[in-house]
Design a protein around this motif. Structure first.
Motif, mmCIF file in Angstrom:
data_model
loop_
_atom_site.group_PDB
_atom_site.id
_atom_site.type_symbol
_atom_site.label_atom_id
_atom_site.label_comp_id
_atom_site.label_asym_id
_atom_site.label_seq_id
_atom_site.Cartn_x
_atom_site.Cartn_y
_atom_site.Cartn_z
ATOM 1 N N UNK A 1 9.640 -65.276 34.339
ATOM 2 C CA UNK A 1 10.527 -64.292 34.946
ATOM 3 C C UNK A 1 9.756 -63.150 35.569
ATOM 4 N N UNK A 2 8.801 -62.597 34.810
ATOM 5 C CA UNK A 2 8.013 -61.470 35.332
ATOM 6 C C UNK A 2 7.220 -61.874 36.559
ATOM 7 N N UNK A 3 6.617 -63.068 36.508
ATOM 8 C CA UNK A 3 5.775 -63.507 37.625
ATOM 9 C C UNK A 3 6.632 -63.721 38.870
ATOM 10 N N UNK A 4 7.751 -64.430 38.717
ATOM 11 C CA UNK A 4 8.582 -64.706 39.894
ATOM 12 C C UNK A 4 9.136 -63.415 40.479
ATOM 13 N N UNK A 5 9.476 -62.460 39.593
ATOM 14 C CA UNK A 5 10.046 -61.197 40.068
ATOM 15 C C UNK A 5 8.978 -60.351 40.757
ATOM 16 N N UNK A 6 7.846 -60.151 40.064
ATOM 17 C CA UNK A 6 6.811 -59.269 40.612
ATOM 18 C C UNK A 6 6.196 -59.844 41.882
ATOM 19 N N UNK A 7 6.064 -61.184 41.928
ATOM 20 C CA UNK A 7 5.393 -61.766 43.087
ATOM 21 C C UNK A 7 6.195 -61.526 44.363
ATOM 22 N N UNK A 8 7.524 -61.403 44.242
ATOM 23 C CA UNK A 8 8.313 -61.105 45.441
ATOM 24 C C UNK A 8 7.903 -59.748 46.009
ATOM 25 N N UNK A 9 7.670 -58.783 45.115
ATOM 26 C CA UNK A 9 7.268 -57.450 45.583
ATOM 27 C C UNK A 9 5.838 -57.482 46.106
ATOM 28 N N UNK B 1 4.589 -54.389 36.290
ATOM 29 C CA UNK B 1 4.623 -55.627 35.517
ATOM 30 C C UNK B 1 4.299 -55.350 34.056
ATOM 31 N N UNK B 2 3.262 -54.554 33.823
ATOM 32 C CA UNK B 2 2.868 -54.266 32.442
ATOM 33 C C UNK B 2 4.000 -53.537 31.714
ATOM 34 N N UNK B 3 4.588 -52.552 32.399
ATOM 35 C CA UNK B 3 5.666 -51.807 31.741
ATOM 36 C C UNK B 3 6.897 -52.691 31.551
ATOM 37 N N UNK B 4 7.193 -53.537 32.553
ATOM 38 C CA UNK B 4 8.362 -54.398 32.444
ATOM 39 C C UNK B 4 8.225 -55.439 31.354
#
Lengths: 398, 393
Positions: free
Chosen positions: B268-276, B330-333
């Motif tokens: 989830x984090x990777x797919x979300x952050x990679x969009x940004x 990402x780290x905080x999320x």
């Protein structure tokens, strides 16, 4: 001797489906392979998703709990107050569109017709009636705005300023039990209503705080600057969820024993404090983009420091960062979902309670796809409107 | 003239800007101290009412709870402090995996968004629009409840090529088990790393001397790889024995089983952050003016050289600062792990706090730890930014 007009013009680029395909999809071998891979991904995803939506998914869970998703435990017989508040907002929207966005027909029609379009979903008869009233209110507002745009301009701005206190007043009620508008405790507020209120309150109150922090950070007074920097960096360095926990667990400790703060108010404080730090950095970016000449010219005209800021610098800086501000507001809207973790029943919190009902066990996908859809539509709508606004204000063109 | 000088000398102090500034700041400090002491008094009184004094000695107490995922030996007889360390390491591992994977995927997305291939371009654009308007919390919960827990039971596991088992108990992947010759292999690896550093500096001084641009990173990497390969085949016994997961009854054994919580959180984090990150990369590449590419082609550099020597270094200057914020996000999320039940720093300290009632101590510790993470990341990225930024004369 060659005459100028005997030279043939270069061949015009032929256009056509084949040509377009060659240019955009099969330009080279690598391109062709990528196209095939892309097409396979699209086929696989679209087919899988559509099959699931139309044959596998059980959407009754959404239809049966629509009221919970929208307003949580808010008493049904008082729901008319929310509809009236929404009607007021619709009226203002119609007015504003007629006054400031007369030419953007598409956005206008879409906004005014969206409540009526929502009746296509399984909402029940009572909400359907209200949704149609909302659309009609919007159109009436548009008509009035179009009739007298000059006269109404200031009144509409005043209306927007008053809309939030009015919304909260209507939601909360004024009279004790048994009156026309009995008080509805905040523990009954929920669903999209709570998400919406948290977002709007967070945005409105974090805005002045953020501007003040940004000015503080750029101030020449060392102590004020230091405190601002410390606040901004501290808040930006920790996850939002820790701030929510701090607000829920520690805020009562910080206050005198006889003060009690409502749980929802605590969440609002947390959103505001968090968002202000981020907003401050955005505003600082805008302030840095204002050339020195503007300050100097204002001083030469005899304006004081505060006057320079309020009348010359801030309006320009804020206009520059409209896209960033909207991005920040969207982020606040999405982040309010975290209150579900500290036990409030916003959209996500309600999703959890719906899934806990024995009738709807195992329907996580349906519920969370629906919740995602609401977040997506509203966030995308906000960013779309901000792009229109940007074009209208000519950001980056002057 | 005389008069105006006189006037200047007798500016009343309530209109003298310098004095006003100092007075204003003094008033500000007094106000701040007043509010601060009020809060502190209230907190002390509140804690006293509950019979608590602020102390961190409770951390030595026995935790008494289990943690599902630990990177070192931990049991319910371990101390709270050890539990905290388990959470810390879990947060670190999610963050590192997340940063690496989302950078890779984000770069692919950013490049795809600029592709002249219509289909790829639109696909990337659709993905970006889809992800960026979703709420991360909902996204994570969806991956956990809607995807990884909905995978088939262990007995009906889906098997992917390469012995990857997808089940609702987690994802089983092959994993290397160290054998007797592993310590020797580790020594060889260290030798390889040292050699790589030597190669790196030799190539760099060569490039400074001659003005040529050798593929430093590639050769450095190849050095490590070739030394590792030689070590792998020269040793009598393979240093790592590959162990594929096997289904035994109701459980998976062998290999490495990644829990649904870990999978949901990282994917989830990777797919979300990679969009940004994709947007950051795209804007970075777009910021390099077209003339730079044309000039480099005119100088006879080929496409790859143009990208490596002209476009990329310039794009990086624009990319690094916003990329840093995405890493920090990402780290905080990763603290949202609490929503999917992955025992990260925040989750563990929340458990500790529920058991001991030490809200103030735990929240202060968690906040300080995250601040430290953020600080280290930004210091590193700022150092890198300083190194690559345009030298102006």
């Amino acid at each position: 001797m060659t005459q100028a007009n005997s030279v043939l013009p270069p061949l015009a680029e032929r256009s056509g489906v084949l040509r377009w395909l060659r240019k955009n999809l099969f330009g080279s071998w690598l391109d062709a392979i990528l196209t095939v891979i892309g097409a396979l991904i699209i086929y696989w995803a679209v087919k899988g998703f559509l099959t699931w939506v139309f044959t596998v998914a059980e959407w009754e869970v959404v239809a049966a709990n629509m009221r919970l998703f929208m307003v949580g435990q808010y008493p049904l017989e008082q729901a008319w107050r929310l509809w009236v508040a929404l009607g007021f907002l619709m009226f203002l929207t119609g007015n504003s569109l007629a006054i400031w966005a007369r030419r953007s027909y598409f956005a206008t029609i879409l906004l005014l017709a969206s409540p009526a379009l929502l009746t296509l979903f399984p909402f029940g008869d009572e909400p359907r009636k209200w949704l149609i009233i909302l659309s009609v209110t919007g159109v009436i507002g548009w008509g009035m705005g179009a009739g007298k745009p000059q006269v109404l301009g200031r009144i509409v701005i005043l209306g927007w300023i008053l809309s939030l206190p009015m919304f909260i007043l209507l939601t909360r009620g004024v009279t004790p039990e048994g009156g026309v508008m009995p008080i509805v405790g905040t523990n009954l507020w929920g669903g999209l209503l709570l998400t919406f209120l948290l977002t709007v309150v967070g945005i409105l109150f974090s805005f002045p705080l953020g501007v003040m922090l940004a000015l503080g950070r750029r101030s020449e007074l060392p102590i004020i600057r230091l405190v601002s920097v410390a606040y901004i960096e501290l808040v930006r360095g920790v996850p939002l969820i820790t701030i929510f926990f701090m607000a829920q667990l520690m805020l009562p400790l910080f206050l005198p024993p006889n003060w009690t703060v409502d749980r929802i108010l605590r969440a609002m404080v947390a959103v505001t404090l968090f968002s202000a730090a981020y907003l401050a950095e955005n505003v600082r970016g805008g302030l840095q983009a204002i050339p020195r000449g503007q300050f100097e010219a204002a001083h030469a005209l005899g304006l004081s420091g505060a006057q320079t800021m309020i009348f010359i610098i801030l309006p320009q800086a804020l206009r520059l960062i409209i896209p960033i501000l909207v991005g920040q507001f969207i982020a606040v809207f999405k982040d309010t979902a975290l209150v579900a973790i500290v036990g409030l029943f916003d959209l996500v919190g309600i999703a959890k309670t719906v899934l806990a009902q024995p009738d709807f066990l195992g329907l996580q996908r349906e519920v969370y796809v629906f919740v995602s859809l609401i977040y997506w539509v509203l966030s995308y709508g906000m960013s779309y409107l901000s792009q229109r606004l940007e074009e209208k204000l000519g950001v980056g063109k002057r | 003239m005389q008069e105006s000088a006189q006037q200047k000398a007798t500016i009343p102090f309530w209109r003298d800007e310098r004095i006003l500034n100092i007075l204003g700041q003094v008033a500000f400090i007094i106000g701040l101290l007043f509010v601060g002491s009020l809060i502190y008094q209230n907190m002390k009184a509140g804690l006293a009412r509950q019979g608590i004094t602020l102390t961190y000695s409770f951390l030595n107490g026995i935790s008494g709870f289990d943690i599902s995922e630990t990177l070192f030996t931990y049991s319910r007889t371990s101390s709270y402090w050890q539990a905290y360390q388990v959470g810390l390491l879990n947060t670190l591992s999610v963050s590192i995996v997340g940063v690496v994977a989302s950078t890779a995927f984000g770069v692919i997305l950013g490049v795809a968004r600029l592709s002249t291939n219509f289909l790829i371009n639109r696909l990337a654009a659709f993905y970006l629009e889809l992800i960026r308007n979703l709420s991360l919390l909902v996204f994570l919960i969806f991956w956990y409840l809607g995807v990884f827990l909905k995978l088939p039971r262990v007995r009906e596991a889906v098997v992917w090529p390469g012995n990857i088992f997808l089940t609702n108990r987690g994802v089983g992947i092959p994993w290397g088990l160290p054998t007797d010759s592993y310590p020797t292999f580790r020594l060889i690896l260290i030798v390889g790393l040292v050699l790589a550093v030597v190669v790196f500096f030799v190539l760099r001084s060569y490039s400074r001397r001659t003005g040529r641009a050798p593929l430093t990173t590639l050769w450095t990497f190849l050095t490590v790889l070739s030394v590792a390969l030689i070590g792998w085949f020269v040793l009598p016994e393979k240093p790592l024995a590959f162990d594929a997961p096997v289904i035994e009854g109701l459980n998976m054994t062998g290999g490495k089983v990644l829990s649904p919580e870990f999978m949901a959180l990282t994917s989830g984090l990777v797919l979300y952050t990679s969009a940004f990150i994709g947007e950051v990369v795209r804007s970075g590449i777009l910021s390099v003016s077209k003339g730079q590419v044309e000039a480099s082609r005119a100088l006879g550099l080929n496409g790859f050289q143009t990208l490596r020597l002209i476009v990329f270094p310039q794009a990086l200057r624009v990319i690094i600062p916003p990329l840093t914020s995405q890493y920090l996000n990402l780290i905080k999320n990763s603290s949202l792990a609490i929503a999917v039940g992955y025992p990260d720093l925040f989750y563990v300290s929340n458990t500790i706090q529920n058991q001991t009632g030490r809200a103030v101590e735990m929240i202060s510790m968690v906040m300080l730890t995250y601040l430290l993470f953020s600080l280290i990341t930004s210091v590193f990225m700022n150092w890198y930014n300083q190194r690559i930024k345009l030298v102006e004369r």
